[in-house]
Design a protein around this motif. Structure first.
Motif: not given
Length: 264
Positions: A205-223
């Motif tokens: 959820s945090m990565s989906y909102l852009g507050l967790g893992v930052q690009p270009p590093e992959p994360s399931l939520g960011l993907m």
């Protein structure tokens, strides 16, 4: 003895994705960050098992690597919650009194707020990134673990073997950490499995909102976040990361259910 199929299946699913995540930290079929416009938006095929995204990055490779990030964050969050929750819960449960009342009231206040909301406040104050997410979520997971440990300690400290240990002069730390807590290991493992699921969802959820893992590093939520604009044109970019999250959660949910049956 009846076989615990929930535990067996849960361990098998978790082991499969854990192996994939570990391997993904050292080797992937394609580079997870380099872009290739010539291979952009390709549907799943023999060359790209789960297709490619709009930048030409292999989705399967990014899931392999991103799963490792998700596991790492979730494990660290649970470890923080277990360590500090165990210490706080053991001390409050064993000594009780005013100390217990004060700490548990603070505990109740923290539990009354949604963890994601508090994590968002923390991130807004201190910035985003993998390690800040770990710290924010880890602190917020402490109260739930503390309450479970406290309950186990309160129940166990009245048992005969604990009273006998007090009579013969066994030290308080030894009674708590060598006599009481080891008997509650199944409950702690069950709570940890549930906590791992919550940590996976929170990290995604945090990565989906852009507050967790930052690009270009992959994360399931960011993907998932990156794929929402092209959900109908490239559904595989959202489907496969989403299924990976579901399967990881399913694996640990079955483990938790299997451990719960062991307590019955």
């Amino acid at each position: 003895m009846k076989r615990n199929y929930n535990l067996i299946i849960g361990l098998a699913i978790t082991a499969l994705f854990l192996v994939m995540a570990v391997v993904g930290q050292f080797w992937t079929p394609y580079n997870v960050t380099s872009m290739n416009s010539a291979a952009a938006k390709l549907a799943p095929s023999a060359a790209h098992l789960m297709g490619t995204d709009k930048f030409g990055r292999d989705v399967f490779s990014r899931i392999m690597n991103g799963s490792g990030t998700t596991f790492f964050v979730a494990v660290c969050v649970v470890m923080i919650g277990v360590f500090f929750g165990t210490v706080i819960g053991a001390l409050t449960g064993y000594f009780g009194g005013l100390f217990d009342n004060i700490v548990m009231r603070i505990n109740d206040i923290l539990l009354s707020f949604p963890s994601i909301l508090l994590a968002l406040i923390f991130i807004s104050l201190f910035g985003s990134g993998r390690y800040r997410v770990i710290l924010a979520l880890g602190v917020l997971f402490v109260p739930s673990f503390a309450r479970i440990v406290r309950s186990e300690v309160i129940r166990a400290k009245e048992l005969d073997y604990v009273k006998s240990a007090k009579i013969i002069g066994v030290s308080t730390p030894r009674i708590i950490f060598a006599h009481i807590l080891p008997n509650g290991w199944v409950s702690m493992l069950t709570t940890s499995a549930i906590g791992f699921n919550n940590a996976v969802l929170a990290e995604a959820s945090m990565s989906y909102l852009g507050l967790g893992v930052q690009p270009p590093e992959p994360s399931l939520g960011l993907m998932l976040s990156e794929s929402q604009a092209s959900l109908f044109n490239m559904p595989w970019c959202a489907v496969f990361p989403g299924l990976t999250i579901i399967m990881i959660i399913l694996g640990f949910s079955l483990i938790a259910e299997g451990l719960r049956k062991m307590q019955e």
